[in-house]
Design an enzyme around this catalytic site. Structure first.
Site, PDB file in Angstrom:
ATOM      1  N   ASP A 318      48.327  38.516  44.523  1.00  0.00           N
ATOM      2  CA  ASP A 318      47.004  39.025  44.212  1.00  0.00           C
ATOM      3  C   ASP A 318      46.424  38.048  43.184  1.00  0.00           C
ATOM      4  OD1 ASP A 318      44.809  40.817  43.893  1.00  0.00           O
ATOM      5  OD2 ASP A 318      45.749  41.563  42.066  1.00  0.00           O
ATOM      6  N   ASP A 506      49.471  43.778  40.767  1.00  0.00           N
ATOM      7  CA  ASP A 506      49.506  44.485  39.484  1.00  0.00           C
ATOM      8  C   ASP A 506      48.753  45.801  39.473  1.00  0.00           C
ATOM      9  OD1 ASP A 506      46.913  43.369  39.619  1.00  0.00           O
ATOM     10  OD2 ASP A 506      46.758  43.416  37.429  1.00  0.00           O
ATOM     11  N   ASP A 510      47.223  47.310  45.258  1.00  0.00           N
ATOM     12  CA  ASP A 510      48.256  46.431  45.810  1.00  0.00           C
ATOM     13  C   ASP A 510      49.421  47.213  46.407  1.00  0.00           C
ATOM     14  OD1 ASP A 510      47.120  43.868  45.074  1.00  0.00           O
ATOM     15  OD2 ASP A 510      47.585  44.383  43.006  1.00  0.00           O
TER      16      ASP A 510
END
Length: 619
Positions: A318, A506, A510
């Site tokens: 990410d 995080d 996600d």
């Protein structure tokens, strides 16, 4: 006396003394007395083993190591090898005692690591300080933390400043500064200054409690190597017992050896074949690996993850909060018929009531802020605020189009620009950037040096921001403006082309990708329960260098486990062959069992110490 015999050390000392006495009596031809002393030594050293062997028989588990050692020891006594029969049991007790100490030391290391939150807390009740149990601290209570004290529960600082040692939780050696608004995880240590903080979670749900639960549960998820040993022992032990029976029966039938010699060889064979070195040392390697990683702020949820991390080939990141810091700053300002100071004041005032990460950065742009009468947040667009008698809108092009603001002048600006309108007239533009983490480049280089062939960014951020980050870090491929579902499908194709794929994120968005990846890694997410639940590995800080460190720890642990397997099987195989041909007596057998087990356990304990990498530590 009963309490004394419960101690392994006492039993070893007493039985060894009696053993030496029996050997002396035997040399002085006092055979009857020596036999009595040998039997006494055998009973003291082996009574627990004999009891466990009988219990195994009652459970129809005839082929465990206690049963094999009992048969070998008693059999040696029967064929007249008194000293060797007793020595087998004494040295087995020594090895077992060593094993227990090694396990206790490993567990103590992890317990010390996990003993990171205090049992008591100081809270304010009607203005007075009172000491209470940490588990009795209620959410919303004001916690008082003095220099040198650990934070008892997850809290947010409401007054005071201090340097805080986060190493017990994150593995980061440098202290961080804490002031009003700073989130403190339980287990942090206040180095200096007096802190008043508001409790955010009960003790049972604190970061320290969740970390302890993760580490404790991790040992239940067995690795491939541990599963191999379990399966191997299921077939190995019956095979060697059958061979031992054949060795005891066949040579006397064909007059190749006396029954006593054949039985002695078979008993020696049984002692050599005991699988305790494998059964103990391989799980200990993974237990140590989990503890060593946890001490560095890296939590593996099970030994089964080590092999996946060790053979990592591709990794997807990410962007925001993972590769970048998640702290936004204004990189460029343009104004139209307004001063820059006035523009920044309007933006700071309008954004002051928003909780959006960008808004939190923008609200600090100017000290000259007005209190908005009303603020309306529009998801995915921006905010509209009433300031004095004016309407101020701060957001993207879609918001301006919705309000009918003419933005033709902004056509040359990047798509991610933040636009500002006052009373439906465009008055300015801000370029917002999210800075790349300082250690990101070195972390990615280290991953490549460890064999990672492909790096990918899967982000929901704007095209320009993702491409800029990708090019700066030399990422192989990037995808932008993705929904969580689109991240998931992109990850699917990456997984199909790689032995092992890691996804690093995080946040809650996600979670699908974290759950789908071969290895999902949640970074710095002690407050994100969904991400922790979905991830396989949790890194308790935002430091990307923990990723290559996790790979090194996994590879070291795997190597140690296979060293133990190869060493134990190699030595046992060699001495088994020697034993079959009568070249290995019971003393060789003791080394093959106890000696190999001790050496393998010592090797396993190296996993408690995390490996060092000069390139990583220099980052």
């Amino acid at each position: 006396m009963k309490k004394l015999l419960k101690s392994d050390s006492a039993r070893i000392t007493i039985s060894l003394f009696l053993f030496i006495l029996a050997v002396i009596l035997e040399q002085t031809a006092a055979l009857q007395f020596s036999l009595i002393v040998y039997l006494l030594a055998l009973c003291i050293a082996g009574y627990k083993v004999f009891i466990d062997a009988v219990r195994g028989i009652l459970r129809r588990d005839l082929l465990d190591e206690k049963f094999l050692m009992s048969i070998a020891s008693i059999g040696a006594m029967i064929v007249g090898e008194w000293s060797e029969g007793v020595a087998v049991m004494i040295f087995y007790l020594v090895g077992e005692s060593f094993e227990h100490r090694a396990v206790r030391r490993s567990r103590a290391s992890i317990r010390a690591l996990m003993d990171i939150a205090p049992d008591e807390a100081c809270i304010l009740i009607d203005g007075d300080e009172q000491i209470v149990d940490a588990e009795d601290v209620e959410v919303g209570s004001t916690v008082v933390i003095r220099p040198g004290e650990r934070v008892p529960v997850d809290s947010v600082v409401i007054s005071g400043t201090a340097d805080v040692d986060t190493s017990s939780m994150t593995g980061e050696p440098l202290p961080v500064s804490a002031s009003e608004g700073t989130y403190l995880s339980s287990g942090y240590i206040v180095k200096n200054g007096l802190i008043y903080a508001k409790a955010q979670r009960p003790s049972s749900e604190s970061a320290a409690a969740r970390i302890l639960e993760l580490v404790e549960n991790a040992t239940e998820n067995k690795s491939r190597e541990e599963a191999f040993i379990t399966k191997f022992s299921r077939y190995y032990t019956p095979v060697v017992v059958i061979i031992a029976l054949l060795v005891a029966i066949i040579p006397p039938l064909f007059s190749l050896a006396t029954f006593e010699n054949a039985l002695y060889t078979a008993l020696t064979f049984l002692v050599i074949s005991c699988p305790c070195a494998l059964v103990i040392s391989v799980p200990m390697a993974f237990f140590g690996g989990i503890g060593g990683a946890a001490s560095r702020g890296i939590l593996f949820k099970g030994g089964n993850l080590f092999s996946k991390v060790a053979r990592l080939e591709s990794i997807a990141f990410d962007k925001t909060g993972t590769l970048t810091g998640g702290r936004f700053s204004v990189s460029e300002v343009r104004t139209f018929d307004i001063s820059e100071d006035e523009l920044l004041s309007l933006v700071a005032s309008a954004e002051s009531a928003s909780n959006h990460p960008i808004a939190e950065s923008l609200s600090g742009l100017s000290a000259r802020k007005l209190m908005p009468k009303t603020v309306r947040e529009m998801a995915g667009l921006g905010v509209i605020a009433e300031l004095d008698s004016h309407t101020v809108a701060v957001g993207n092009a879609a918001l301006m189009n919705k309000l009918g603001v003419d933005i033709t002048v902004t056509e040359s600006m990047p798509a991610g620009s933040l636009l500002v309108a006052k009373d439906n007239l465009l008055v300015g533009m801000l370029m917002i950037s999210d800075s790349i983490k300082t250690e990101a480049m070195s972390a990615i280089e280290s991953l490549r040096s460890l064999g990672v062939r492909k790096t990918v960014i899967l982000s929901g951020d704007k095209r320009e921001n993702v491409i800029r980050t990708s090019e700066a870090l030399g990422i192989d491929e990037c995808f932008f403006e993705l929904t969580p579902e689109e991240k998931y499908s992109r990850l699917e194709s990456l997984i199909k082309s790689s032995k092992s794929t890691m996804y690093v994120g995080d946040g809650i968005n996600d979670s699908p990708a974290l759950a789908r990846a071969d290895v999902g890694v949640a970074m710095g997410t002690l407050g994100q329960d969904a991400a922790i639940e979905a991830a396989d590995v949790v890194i308790m800080s935002d430091n990307l260098t923990k990723l290559p460190e996790a790979v090194l720890i996994a590879r070291k642990t795997i190597n140690i486990s296979w060293q133990n397997i190869i060493f134990a099987l190699g030595v046992k195989g060699l001495i088994l062959i020697l034993g079959l041909f009568g070249y290995a007596n019971m003393w060789f057998a003791v080394f093959a069992d106890v000696g190999v087990a001790v050496l393998a356990i010592l090797n396993s304990m190296r996993a408690l110490k995390a490996p060092k990498n000069k390139k990583i530590s220099a980052a």
